[in-house]
Write a protein that holds these residues in place. Structure first.
Motif, PDB file in Angstrom:
ATOM      1  N   ARG A  51      59.636 -14.841  71.769  1.00 15.57           N
ATOM      2  CA  ARG A  51      60.903 -15.391  71.280  1.00 15.57           C
ATOM      3  C   ARG A  51      61.611 -14.514  70.244  1.00 15.57           C
ATOM      4  NH1 ARG A  51      61.601 -20.633  73.114  1.00 15.57           N
ATOM      5  NH2 ARG A  51      59.689 -21.632  73.837  1.00 15.57           N
ATOM      6  N   PRO A  52      60.900 -13.818  69.326  1.00 14.50           N
ATOM      7  CA  PRO A  52      61.611 -13.049  68.301  1.00 14.50           C
ATOM      8  C   PRO A  52      62.668 -12.081  68.826  1.00 14.50           C
ATOM      9  CG  PRO A  52      59.309 -13.239  67.687  1.00 14.50           C
ATOM     10  CD  PRO A  52      59.431 -13.810  69.075  1.00 14.50           C
ATOM     11  N   PRO A  53      62.445 -11.390  69.966  1.00 12.70           N
ATOM     12  CA  PRO A  53      63.486 -10.445  70.420  1.00 12.70           C
ATOM     13  C   PRO A  53      64.783 -11.113  70.876  1.00 12.70           C
ATOM     14  CG  PRO A  53      61.344  -9.918  71.404  1.00 12.70           C
ATOM     15  CD  PRO A  53      61.218 -11.267  70.779  1.00 12.70           C
ATOM     16  N   LEU A  54      64.767 -12.437  71.080  1.00 13.56           N
ATOM     17  CA  LEU A  54      65.963 -13.102  71.595  1.00 13.56           C
ATOM     18  C   LEU A  54      67.169 -12.919  70.679  1.00 13.56           C
ATOM     19  CD1 LEU A  54      64.460 -16.456  72.934  1.00 13.56           C
ATOM     20  CD2 LEU A  54      65.150 -14.445  74.262  1.00 13.56           C
ATOM     21  N   SER A  55      66.931 -12.824  69.380  1.00 16.29           N
ATOM     22  CA  SER A  55      68.035 -12.655  68.440  1.00 16.29           C
ATOM     23  C   SER A  55      68.269 -11.197  68.066  1.00 16.29           C
ATOM     24  CB  SER A  55      67.766 -13.464  67.160  1.00 16.29           C
ATOM     25  OG  SER A  55      66.573 -13.016  66.532  1.00 16.29           O
ATOM     26  N   LYS A  56      67.414 -10.310  68.565  1.00 11.62           N
ATOM     27  CA  LYS A  56      67.471  -8.907  68.135  1.00 11.62           C
ATOM     28  C   LYS A  56      67.494  -7.976  69.348  1.00 11.62           C
ATOM     29  CE  LYS A  56      63.761  -9.765  65.523  1.00 11.62           C
ATOM     30  NZ  LYS A  56      63.682 -11.228  65.334  1.00 11.62           N
ATOM     31  N   ALA A  57      66.340  -7.407  69.702  1.00 18.45           N
ATOM     32  CA  ALA A  57      66.305  -6.347  70.714  1.00 18.45           C
ATOM     33  C   ALA A  57      66.792  -6.808  72.082  1.00 18.45           C
ATOM     34  CB  ALA A  57      64.885  -5.786  70.817  1.00 18.45           C
ATOM     35  N   TRP A  58      66.346  -7.986  72.526  1.00 18.40           N
ATOM     36  CA  TRP A  58      66.769  -8.442  73.850  1.00 18.40           C
ATOM     37  C   TRP A  58      68.265  -8.722  73.875  1.00 18.40           C
ATOM     38  CZ3 TRP A  58      69.188 -12.656  75.991  1.00 18.40           C
ATOM     39  CH2 TRP A  58      69.145 -12.731  77.382  1.00 18.40           C
ATOM     40  N   LEU A  59      68.765  -9.396  72.831  1.00 14.76           N
ATOM     41  CA  LEU A  59      70.192  -9.695  72.773  1.00 14.76           C
ATOM     42  C   LEU A  59      71.006  -8.401  72.726  1.00 14.76           C
ATOM     43  CD1 LEU A  59      72.345 -11.909  72.599  1.00 14.76           C
ATOM     44  CD2 LEU A  59      72.055 -11.879  70.109  1.00 14.76           C
ATOM     45  N   ALA A  60      70.536  -7.436  71.957  1.00 17.36           N
ATOM     46  CA  ALA A  60      71.228  -6.141  71.895  1.00 17.36           C
ATOM     47  C   ALA A  60      71.239  -5.472  73.264  1.00 17.36           C
ATOM     48  CB  ALA A  60      70.550  -5.234  70.870  1.00 17.36           C
ATOM     49  N   GLY A  61      70.119  -5.566  73.980  1.00 17.74           N
ATOM     50  CA  GLY A  61      70.053  -4.986  75.313  1.00 17.74           C
ATOM     51  C   GLY A  61      71.006  -5.652  76.284  1.00 17.74           C
ATOM     52  N   GLU A  62      71.148  -6.969  76.174  1.00 15.52           N
ATOM     53  CA  GLU A  62      72.099  -7.685  77.027  1.00 15.52           C
ATOM     54  C   GLU A  62      73.526  -7.218  76.752  1.00 15.52           C
ATOM     55  OE1 GLU A  62      71.916 -10.510  79.474  1.00 15.52           O
ATOM     56  OE2 GLU A  62      70.142  -9.235  79.662  1.00 15.52           O
ATOM     57  N   LEU A  63      73.862  -7.078  75.479  1.00 13.65           N
ATOM     58  CA  LEU A  63      75.218  -6.656  75.135  1.00 13.65           C
ATOM     59  C   LEU A  63      75.480  -5.210  75.556  1.00 13.65           C
ATOM     60  CD1 LEU A  63      75.533  -8.333  71.625  1.00 13.65           C
ATOM     61  CD2 LEU A  63      76.643  -9.038  73.747  1.00 13.65           C
ATOM     62  N   ALA A  64      74.412  -4.407  75.573  1.00  6.38           N
ATOM     63  CA  ALA A  64      74.570  -3.008  75.981  1.00  6.38           C
ATOM     64  C   ALA A  64      74.358  -2.812  77.483  1.00  6.38           C
ATOM     65  CB  ALA A  64      73.581  -2.131  75.215  1.00  6.38           C
ATOM     66  N   GLY A  65      73.941  -3.893  78.161  1.00  8.20           N
ATOM     67  CA  GLY A  65      73.694  -3.806  79.601  1.00  8.20           C
ATOM     68  C   GLY A  65      72.393  -3.144  79.965  1.00  8.20           C
ATOM     69  N   THR A  66      71.412  -3.163  79.048  1.00 11.42           N
ATOM     70  CA  THR A  66      70.147  -2.474  79.299  1.00 11.42           C
ATOM     71  C   THR A  66      68.928  -3.384  79.228  1.00 11.42           C
ATOM     72  OG1 THR A  66      69.945  -1.875  76.953  1.00 11.42           O
ATOM     73  CG2 THR A  66      71.049  -0.298  78.419  1.00 11.42           C
ATOM     74  N   ALA A  67      69.120  -4.693  78.974  1.00  7.67           N
ATOM     75  CA  ALA A  67      67.973  -5.591  78.811  1.00  7.67           C
ATOM     76  C   ALA A  67      67.275  -5.815  80.152  1.00  7.67           C
ATOM     77  CB  ALA A  67      68.416  -6.929  78.236  1.00  7.67           C
ATOM     78  N   GLU A  68      65.945  -5.916  80.101  1.00  8.50           N
ATOM     79  CA  GLU A  68      65.158  -6.228  81.278  1.00  8.50           C
ATOM     80  C   GLU A  68      64.333  -7.473  80.981  1.00  8.50           C
ATOM     81  OE1 GLU A  68      62.811  -2.996  82.608  1.00  8.50           O
ATOM     82  OE2 GLU A  68      64.453  -1.547  82.553  1.00  8.50           O
ATOM     83  N   PRO A  69      64.406  -8.501  81.846  1.00  4.54           N
ATOM     84  CA  PRO A  69      63.665  -9.742  81.584  1.00  4.54           C
ATOM     85  C   PRO A  69      62.179  -9.519  81.359  1.00  4.54           C
ATOM     86  CG  PRO A  69      65.215 -10.044  83.387  1.00  4.54           C
ATOM     87  CD  PRO A  69      65.225  -8.578  83.057  1.00  4.54           C
ATOM     88  N   ILE A  70      61.571  -8.541  82.068  1.00  4.29           N
ATOM     89  CA  ILE A  70      60.139  -8.322  81.941  1.00  4.29           C
ATOM     90  C   ILE A  70      59.761  -7.928  80.520  1.00  4.29           C
ATOM     91  CG2 ILE A  70      60.172  -5.884  82.555  1.00  4.29           C
ATOM     92  CD1 ILE A  70      57.544  -8.524  83.562  1.00  4.29           C
ATOM     93  N   ALA A  71      60.718  -7.372  79.771  1.00  2.00           N
ATOM     94  CA  ALA A  71      60.423  -6.949  78.397  1.00  2.00           C
ATOM     95  C   ALA A  71      60.086  -8.135  77.515  1.00  2.00           C
ATOM     96  CB  ALA A  71      61.613  -6.184  77.824  1.00  2.00           C
ATOM     97  N   LEU A  72      60.512  -9.331  77.893  1.00  2.00           N
ATOM     98  CA  LEU A  72      60.224 -10.529  77.117  1.00  2.00           C
ATOM     99  C   LEU A  72      58.877 -11.152  77.462  1.00  2.00           C
ATOM    100  CD1 LEU A  72      63.606 -12.507  77.018  1.00  2.00           C
ATOM    101  CD2 LEU A  72      62.465 -11.338  75.123  1.00  2.00           C
ATOM    102  N   ALA A  73      58.337 -10.814  78.629  1.00  2.00           N
ATOM    103  CA  ALA A  73      57.150 -11.513  79.117  1.00  2.00           C
ATOM    104  C   ALA A  73      55.964 -11.334  78.165  1.00  2.00           C
ATOM    105  CB  ALA A  73      56.785 -11.014  80.505  1.00  2.00           C
ATOM    106  N   LEU A  74      55.372 -12.456  77.783  1.00  2.00           N
ATOM    107  CA  LEU A  74      54.161 -12.442  76.971  1.00  2.00           C
ATOM    108  C   LEU A  74      52.937 -12.285  77.882  1.00  2.00           C
ATOM    109  CD1 LEU A  74      52.847 -12.881  74.163  1.00  2.00           C
ATOM    110  CD2 LEU A  74      52.854 -15.326  74.659  1.00  2.00           C
ATOM    111  N   ARG A  75      52.884 -13.083  78.934  1.00  2.00           N
ATOM    112  CA  ARG A  75      51.860 -12.974  79.980  1.00  2.00           C
ATOM    113  C   ARG A  75      52.520 -13.359  81.308  1.00  2.00           C
ATOM    114  NH1 ARG A  75      49.815 -11.211  76.034  1.00  2.00           N
ATOM    115  NH2 ARG A  75      47.749 -11.688  75.125  1.00  2.00           N
ATOM    116  N   THR A  76      52.273 -12.588  82.336  1.00  2.00           N
ATOM    117  CA  THR A  76      52.764 -12.960  83.654  1.00  2.00           C
ATOM    118  C   THR A  76      51.811 -13.980  84.270  1.00  2.00           C
ATOM    119  OG1 THR A  76      51.518 -11.224  84.781  1.00  2.00           O
ATOM    120  CG2 THR A  76      53.727 -10.646  83.952  1.00  2.00           C
TER     121      THR A  76
END
Length: 437
Positions: free
Chosen positions: A64-89
């Motif tokens: 959850r922590p990246p949701l407000s930081k790295a992941w959100l930044a990646g979405e705005l830059a068009g570079t976020a990948e959902p797998i980067a958030l995965a804790l365990r598949t």
């Protein structure tokens, strides 16, 4: 992050027998960090029975922590990948013989029959039960709060909606309004500004982060955000959220008569523990599911971990901690309790927040401090630290861009050691040299 002890007159008395059959089924309500780590600790600790994670979201465990930081930044830059958030598949969990069920909302706990009832009517038996139900964003009782574009940030779905809202802000040249000057709100504000979105932060208190930081550090963060173009409205009194004819948020109205246009609103006014299931089942709750240092509730077969809990301290007060460390360590303690072992979570609490190119790291709980000593120059942009003392004893350390000092502080706090305020205040003294004394 909530780190405020809540006074309570009653002491927690733990039952003697906390074990469950080694081959009995264990159900875990939740599929976040605390839930996942509990499941893994149960399996690695020797539990041979079925272990099932019941998550009410449509996706598996994620960070959850990246949701407000790295992941959100990646979405705005068009570079976020959902797998980067995965804790365990799911595949990783399956290898450990842990079953993951997504979209499984638990409606009720029957302690007498030792069953759970799901929203679809299904009934599941358990020998041991873990409650890792997390927390939910708070709302505000103001007109227009339900307008489209007024968004919380807790889940992956929330973050996706916020990313779309920020993209709309940028496209239309209208600001994001952040209601709440806490960590989530300020992290989103920093991310948005770094990607060209205008931001106004409204805080009802006279300073940012007032519950967790000293006035000195609060003022430093206010300056940091203003330097990056964020408009801060402190002592804000919001009277209404305005919407256009389509029901989309268009402005935030203040008691002083101002109406601030916007295309999106982030509602960041804290969270409330999800303890309704536990409360309905008759478990002790007080702004969270009441547990001891080992994650035990007042039922010998049920433990709890993570943001849904309120830990009873030795003096009878309750402590709520909303952090990755708390979720991880409580999970391991709760698993040990179900395995018939004592593994109290007693380590120094620590937290972090990334805003722009600054990393705040906090060790200990400094709210009760009566003295603070600064090492370094807060105005220069160089790393610095604030050391908090009570009656001459170290109780907490806040560092900015100084991870080595943060780790040193945690070591001292864990060991119950304390430099003196005078030693900390001596800029010529290498504090690491004290560690070998």
């Amino acid at each position: 992050m909530n780190t405020t002890p809540n006074p309570s007159p009653a002491a927690h008395t733990a039952p003697v027998d906390r074990t469950v059959p080694a081959d009995g089924p264990i159900l875990i309500v939740g599929a976040g960090q605390a839930a996942t780590f509990t499941a893994e600790a149960l399996r690695s600790g020797g539990h041979s029975g079925d272990i099932t994670l019941l998550g009410d979201e449509s996706v598996g465990p994620y960070h959850r922590p990246p949701l407000s930081k790295a992941w959100l930044a990646g979405e705005l830059a068009g570079t976020a990948e959902p797998i980067a958030l995965a804790l365990r598949t799911p595949e990783m969990l399956a290898k450990k013989q842990i079953t993951l069920r997504t979209g499984a909302r638990v409606e009720a706990i029957d302690r007498e029959r030792a069953t759970l009832t799901l929203a679809n009517g299904e009934t599941l038996p358990w020998a041991g039960l873990v409650l890792a139900t997390g927390a939910s964003p708070r709302s505000l009782p103001i007109p227009g709060i339900d307008a489209a574009g007024v968004l919380p940030l807790r889940s992956h779905a929330d973050a996706a909606a916020l990313a779309a809202g920020l993209a709309d802000c940028r496209k239309r040249g209208l600001p994001l309004v952040v209601i709440g000057g806490g960590f989530i709100g300020l992290e989103v504000a920093a991310t948005a500004r770094q990607h060209g979105v205008a931001v106004t932060v409204m805080e009802a208190a006279p300073r940012l982060l007032g519950r967790v930081l000293t006035p000195q550090l609060s003022a430093w963060f206010a300056t940091l955000h203003r330097q990056h173009g964020v408009e801060l409205v402190l002592d804000a009194r919001i009277v209404a959220i305005e919407a256009d004819a389509a029901g989309q948020v268009s402005a935030v109205s203040l008691a002083d008569g101002r109406s601030l246009p916007c295309a999106c609103v982030l509602l960041g006014v804290g969270v409330a523990a999800n303890d309704a299931l536990a409360r309905a089942a008759g478990l002790a709750c007080d702004r969270g599911i009441v547990v001891d240092a080992c994650g035990r509730t007042d039922d010998p077969r049920i433990v709890a971990a993570g943001d849904c809990t309120a830990r009873r301290l030795d003096d009878g007060s309750l402590l709520r901690l909303e952090s990755v460390q708390n979720a991880t360590e409580q999970a391991r303690s709760a698993a040990a309790a179900l395995l018939g072992q004592d593994r109290p979570f007693t380590a120094t609490p620590w937290f972090w927040s990334d805003q722009y190119d600054r990393k705040l790291q906090m060790a200990g709980l400094s709210q009760a401090a009566d003295d603070a000593v600064l090492r370094g120059d807060m105005a220069s942009g160089a790393p610095f630290s604030l050391w908090h003392f009570r009656a001459g004893r170290l109780i907490g350390v806040d560092t900015v861009n100084d991870p080595r000092t943060h780790l040193l502080a945690r070591q001292w706090l864990d060991a119950g050691r304390s430099p003196s305020p005078a030693q900390v205040g001596d800029a010529a003294l290498d504090l690491k040299s004290l560690a070998t004394d």
